[in-house]
Design a protein around this motif. Structure first.
Motif, short mmCIF file in Angstrom:
data_model
loop_
_atom_site.label_atom_id
_atom_site.label_comp_id
_atom_site.label_asym_id
_atom_site.label_seq_id
_atom_site.Cartn_x
_atom_site.Cartn_y
_atom_site.Cartn_z
N GLY A 162 11.76 0.10 15.02
CA GLY A 162 12.87 -0.65 15.17
C GLY A 162 13.05 -1.91 13.90
N HIS A 163 12.13 -1.58 12.84
CA HIS A 163 12.45 -2.63 11.86
C HIS A 163 13.67 -2.25 10.99
N SER A 164 14.29 -3.37 10.41
CA SER A 164 15.50 -3.13 9.72
C SER A 164 15.22 -2.60 8.48
N VAL A 165 16.39 -2.15 7.89
CA VAL A 165 16.36 -1.42 6.41
C VAL A 165 15.81 -2.10 5.64
N THR A 166 15.86 -3.47 5.56
CA THR A 166 15.61 -4.42 4.46
C THR A 166 14.10 -4.83 4.60
N ALA A 167 13.88 -4.90 5.87
CA ALA A 167 12.41 -5.36 6.23
C ALA A 167 11.34 -3.90 5.52
N THR A 168 12.06 -2.73 6.04
CA THR A 168 11.13 -1.43 5.78
C THR A 168 11.00 -1.47 4.38
N ALA A 169 12.21 -1.50 3.41
CA ALA A 169 12.10 -1.61 2.09
C ALA A 169 10.98 -2.64 1.45
N GLU A 170 11.17 -3.81 2.07
CA GLU A 170 10.24 -4.90 1.42
C GLU A 170 8.78 -4.49 1.77
N LEU A 172 7.47 -1.46 2.04
CA LEU A 172 7.25 -0.58 1.09
C LEU A 172 7.20 -0.93 -0.41
N GLY A 173 7.57 -2.14 -0.76
CA GLY A 173 7.55 -2.60 -1.87
C GLY A 173 8.50 -1.78 -2.84
N MET A 174 9.89 -1.91 -2.42
CA MET A 174 10.93 -1.02 -3.07
C MET A 174 12.30 -1.91 -2.75
N SER A 175 13.38 -1.68 -3.67
CA SER A 175 14.46 -2.19 -3.22
C SER A 175 15.25 -1.19 -2.17
N THR A 176 16.31 -2.01 -1.49
CA THR A 176 16.92 -1.34 -0.50
C THR A 176 17.70 -0.04 -1.29
N ARG A 177 18.17 0.02 -2.34
CA ARG A 177 18.71 0.73 -3.22
C ARG A 177 17.88 1.90 -3.30
N ARG A 178 16.79 1.90 -3.80
CA ARG A 178 15.92 2.82 -4.17
C ARG A 178 15.36 3.64 -2.65
N LEU A 179 15.25 2.64 -1.70
CA LEU A 179 15.04 3.32 -0.44
C LEU A 179 16.09 4.31 -0.09
N HIS A 180 17.16 3.91 -0.18
CA HIS A 180 18.41 4.70 0.30
C HIS A 180 18.38 6.12 -0.67
N ARG A 181 18.01 6.18 -2.09
CA ARG A 181 18.02 7.30 -2.67
C ARG A 181 16.99 8.36 -2.37
N ARG A 182 15.82 7.50 -2.07
CA ARG A 182 14.62 8.32 -1.79
C ARG A 182 14.78 9.02 -0.10
N SER A 183 15.67 8.06 0.71
CA SER A 183 15.93 8.70 1.89
C SER A 183 17.05 9.92 2.00
N ARG A 184 18.11 9.89 1.29
CA ARG A 184 18.90 10.94 1.02
C ARG A 184 18.40 12.26 0.72
N GLY A 190 20.99 8.18 4.55
CA GLY A 190 20.44 6.81 4.05
C GLY A 190 19.53 6.34 5.23
N PRO A 191 18.84 5.42 5.00
CA PRO A 191 17.74 4.81 6.14
C PRO A 191 18.59 4.59 7.41
N LYS A 192 19.65 3.96 7.15
CA LYS A 192 20.71 3.27 8.14
C LYS A 192 20.82 4.39 9.21
N THR A 193 21.46 5.35 8.77
CA THR A 193 21.69 6.71 9.54
C THR A 193 20.28 7.13 10.20
N LEU A 194 19.42 7.15 9.59
CA LEU A 194 17.87 7.64 10.07
C LEU A 194 17.61 6.66 11.17
#
Length: 253
Positions: A162-170, A172-184, A190-194
């Protein structure tokens, strides 16, 4: 008929489904009192779950990509078996990013060399148990490829908690943009859809326990029951009343 079991491949599931082929419709229907039994019900839709599947059906090998909406099988052919890979693990085995297969069912021969796929298909076709043979194919492939990135498991665990995308990225030590790329690449979207897909699966499990819809919403991360209804309809095309089993605490209908 549907059945599944845990696979020897960590986190994966081996499943099989056999459906009845619909009988030919006669040109003249018998009287109602002479008609046999109830009609064959349509196939239950396959709901988004964040996973990808390797499929075999009567001489074909296919891949089911990650879904963003319900997929309704056509009911034919009659015999399917599959290996369902946990979220984020199939792209390494298949050798291509998940977003290229989003909402698609693709012949494996479109992804791998045709001669290899013909040989693998013949092996599964000839096996006494196609499900076991398909699992062995997946195990062989996993032995020849790199293991999945453990970071992806952490992404799934964080979002599923239930953690947010922003909290998840933080975390993991990465930006939300990088998390989105890795997730796709890993999950197909993206992580929001996941996060929405994983929340839907939590809601389905809670509903299967008989929880009233308002309790399902509260337990699984929805703002309220109306939010649950909107999200379920968006991802499945159905209302909770149609999709979920009858709850213990809600009125019927």
């Amino acid at each position: 008929m549907y059945a599944e079991r845990a696979s020897r491949l960590p986190g994966a599931v081996v499943w099989r489904r056999r459906t009845e082929r619909p009988a030919a419709v006669p040109s003249v229907l018998p009287a109602p009192s002479q008609r046999p039994g109830p009609p064959v019900l349509p196939e239950r839709p396959v709901l988004p779950d964040g996973c990808m599947d390797l499929l075999w059906t009567e001489g074909r090998l296919l891949v089911a990509g990650p879904d963003t909406h319900a997929y309704v099988p056509d009911g034919l052919p009659a015999h399917w078996v599959g290996v369902r890979f946990p979220p984020g693990t199939a792209p390494t085995l298949l050798g291509l990013p998940a977003h290229e297969l989003r909402d698609r069912r693709v012949d494996l021969a479109d992804l791998w060399p045709a001669t290899l796929v013909r040989r693998l298909t013949a092996r599964v076709d000839a096996a006494p148990d196609p499900a076991t043979a398909l699992e062995a194919l997946a195990l062989d492939r996993a032995a020849d490829t790199d293991p999945p990135d453990p970071l992806l498991t952490r992404v799934v665990a964080s979002l599923n908690a239930g953690h947010s995308v922003t909290a998840t990225a933080e975390a993991l030590g990465m930006s939300t943009r990088r998390l989105h790329r890795r997730s796709r690449t890993a999950f197909g979207y993206g992580p929001k859809t996941l996060s929405r897909v994983l929340r839907l699966q939590r809601a389905l499990r809670a509903a299967a326990e008989g929880a009233p819809h308002a309790e399902v919403a509260a337990r699984t991360g929805y703002a309220d029951q109306a939010h649950l209804t909107r999200e379920v309809r968006a991802l499945t095309g159905m209302t909770p009343g149609r999709l979920f089993p009858p709850p213990h605490g809600d009125p019927p209908g």
